[in-house]
Design an enzyme around this catalytic site. Structure first.
Site, PDB file in Angstrom:
ATOM      1  N   GLU A 197      11.349 -12.484   3.279  1.00 40.27           N
ATOM      2  CA  GLU A 197      12.286 -12.592   2.146  1.00 40.27           C
ATOM      3  C   GLU A 197      13.682 -13.067   2.540  1.00 40.27           C
ATOM      4  O   GLU A 197      14.682 -12.479   2.143  1.00 40.27           O
ATOM      5  CB  GLU A 197      12.350 -11.248   1.402  1.00 40.27           C
ATOM      6  N   GLU A 313       0.301 -10.461  -0.662  1.00 40.49           N
ATOM      7  CA  GLU A 313       0.583  -9.170  -1.324  1.00 40.49           C
ATOM      8  C   GLU A 313       0.185  -9.196  -2.799  1.00 40.49           C
ATOM      9  O   GLU A 313       0.861  -8.601  -3.650  1.00 40.49           O
ATOM     10  CB  GLU A 313       2.086  -8.844  -1.213  1.00 40.49           C
TER      11      GLU A 313
HETATM   12  O1  9MR Z   1       5.093  -1.334  -1.356  1.00 40.46           O
HETATM   13  C1  9MR Z   1       6.157  -1.002  -0.512  1.00 40.46           C
HETATM   14  C2  9MR Z   1       6.896   0.207  -1.031  1.00 40.46           C
HETATM   15  O2  9MR Z   1       6.027   1.321  -1.118  1.00 40.46           O
HETATM   16  C3  9MR Z   1       8.051   0.490  -0.083  1.00 40.46           C
HETATM   17  O3  9MR Z   1       8.794   1.548  -0.625  1.00 40.46           O
HETATM   18  C4  9MR Z   1       8.943  -0.737   0.068  1.00 40.46           C
HETATM   19  C5  9MR Z   1      10.001  -0.522   1.136  1.00 40.46           C
HETATM   20  O4  9MR Z   1       9.401  -0.296   2.380  1.00 40.46           O
HETATM   21  O5  9MR Z   1       8.182  -1.862   0.447  1.00 40.46           O
HETATM   22  C6  9MR Z   1       7.129  -2.152  -0.443  1.00 40.46           C
HETATM   23  O6  9MR Z   1       6.444  -3.287   0.021  1.00 40.46           O
HETATM   24  C7  9MR Z   1       7.135  -4.519  -0.111  1.00 40.46           C
HETATM   25  C8  9MR Z   1       6.795  -5.367   1.078  1.00 40.46           C
HETATM   26  O7  9MR Z   1       7.099  -4.672   2.250  1.00 40.46           O
HETATM   27  C9  9MR Z   1       7.518  -6.687   1.032  1.00 40.46           C
HETATM   28  N1  9MR Z   1       7.266  -7.382  -0.215  1.00 40.46           N
HETATM   29  C10 9MR Z   1       7.480  -6.609  -1.417  1.00 40.46           C
HETATM   30  C11 9MR Z   1       6.701  -5.300  -1.361  1.00 40.46           C
HETATM   31  C12 9MR Z   1       6.886  -4.512  -2.639  1.00 40.46           C
HETATM   32  O8  9MR Z   1       8.249  -4.230  -2.804  1.00 40.46           O
END
Ligand code: 9MR
Length: 404
Positions: A197, A313
């Site tokens: 990102e 994802e």
């Molecule tokens: O799904 C993940 C969520 O449970 C966590 O709180 C968050 C922070 O670690 O990250 C989420 O996963 C993200 C991923 O790492 C990167 N792309 C977006 C995902 C959803 O926010």
């Protein structure tokens, strides 16, 4: 550990999407997207002819689908299917663990390889939960992928991060982290999301780079540096740049696609060891601004740079859809079908991963909850581990994908 601490980019993103969705709530059926995908998939369709309502997809009750799991259908086409999982869920919920092994050929830790899990203190590493998942993968013959080495997100950073890292020590910490973590799984991992990102158009930089602490401390070369460091630690892992917001026919997504392409071009031009683009594909149930041809063109341009593509994802929000489960599942399945039909047509796409496998464990329960409190249903299995219409749609998309 508090997993629900501030999640700037995730919540900010959903908020923005909710706003735009509210403006476009004309047709909630997703038929606009279906129609576009259908036209695109049908080589004999003549774009100059008036659209005569081409047959849209049926109700996804494909009676003939059979029981073949997603991983097998994907493998039949040379694709890898997998999902993000949480260690606590896999280790405590046998029903879930069995579903993961049944459906997936690859897993990725949803949390356990992020800095907040790996780095209890600035000088230590805790690979416990991630290694547990790695061993689970090995025991069950699943591939393992890594997410993510460099990400600005506060919710995925340890509490100490902000007060400890500064201009003087940032570079060393950055290099040590990447080297140690990649080296830990050296030769045993499918791929790494090296940088996550890093493009954010609203930050206003001409090249679209996001203003992050790493950019601030290390300069714009930090992305190149991250990939080079990872490649040194594991020359065999597929190294991926991963991002969201690339999917729709909106000015924001269009600008982001362009900025990501420019970034990938720059990296390739300077010989950065980058091998793939990860497209997160957090999709929106009810969003009709899907243009299969534009998305397809983007994929072609990425592929022309010599890069592979992973859908890293995928999930579909249902918080703006009617509460009726059948109607909701139908729309969600339609989004999966349209999107996957489009992206799987590009042979550079080598893997598809859901962000979660079952509605029992999904980040959207917190981040895109429904105002009527009904449980969200964004994934292929429901919260009882039963296959849903979304599973049917994914199965169908794999069945119809060209062989790679
Ligand atoms: O799904 C993940 C969520 O449970 C966590 O709180 C968050 C922070 O670690 O990250 C989420 O996963 C993200 C991923 O790492 C990167 N792309 C977006 C995902 C959803 O926010």
């Amino acid at each position: 550990m508090n997993y629900l601490r501030s999640h700037t980019s995730a919540s900010e993103r959903l908020f923005t999407r909710r706003q735009t969705l509210l403006l476009g709530l004309g047709g909630l059926t997703g038929l606009g997207a279906s129609t576009l995908a259908h036209q695109f998939m049908n080589p004999s369709f003549n774009l100059t002819q008036p659209t005569l309502n081409p047959p849209t997809l049926n109700n996804f009750n494909f009676a003939s689908l059979g029981n073949t799991p997603l991983r097998q259908r994907a493998a039949n086409k040379g694709l890898i299917y997998g999902a993000a999982v949480r260690q606590y869920a896999v280790s405590s919920d046998t029903q879930f663990a069995q579903a993961v092994v049944r459906e997936c050929a690859m897993i990725v830790p949803e949390w356990e390889l992020k800095w907040n899990f790996l780095r209890p203190t600035p000088s230590t590493f805790d690979f416990g939960p991630a290694d547990w998942l790695f061993n689970f993968a090995q025991t069950n013959g699943l591939l393992f992928r890594g997410h993510t080495l460099i990400w600005h997100e506060v919710g995925a950073l340890p509490q100490w991060f902000g007060s400890v890292v500064n201009f003087r020590n940032a570079r060393q910490l950055f290099l040590d982290h990447i080297t140690t973590v990649v080296n830990h799984y050296r030769g045993r991992i499918h791929s790494w999301d090296v940088v996550n990102e890093a493009i954010h158009i609203p930050d206003g930089r001409s090249n679209g780079l996001r203003n992050t602490p790493w950019l601030n401390w290390l300069g714009e070369d930090y992305i190149n540096l991250a990939f080079r460091t990872a490649a040194q630690a594991d020359p065999n892992a597929m190294l991926v740049y991963n991002d969201y917001g690339l999917d729709y026919d909106t000015p924001q997504d269009e600008a982001k696609r362009n900025a990501v392409l420019r970034l990938l071009e720059r990296l390739k031009a300077q010989g950065t060891p980058i091998h793939a683009l990860g497209i997160q594909a957090h999709l929106i149930g009810g969003e009709t601004r899907f243009n299969a041809q534009k998305l397809r063109n983007f994929l072609t341009e990425v592929a022309n740079l010599g890069l592979k593509i992973l859908i890293t994802e995928i999930d579909v929000t249902d918080n703006q859809l009617p509460i009726n489960i059948q109607a909701r599942d139908q729309t969600v399945a339609g989004v999966y079908q349209d999107y996957l039909a489009t992206v799987l047509n590009e042979r550079a796409v080598v893997a598809v991963l859901n962000w979660g496998l079952s509605d029992r464990y999904t980040w959207l329960t917190e981040f895109a909850a429904r105002s009527d409190q009904a449980p969200v249903r964004p994934l292929p299995l429901d919260d009882q581990m039963q296959r849903k219409l979304a599973w049917n749609a994914m199965s169908n998309a794999f069945n119809n994908a060209p062989l790679r």
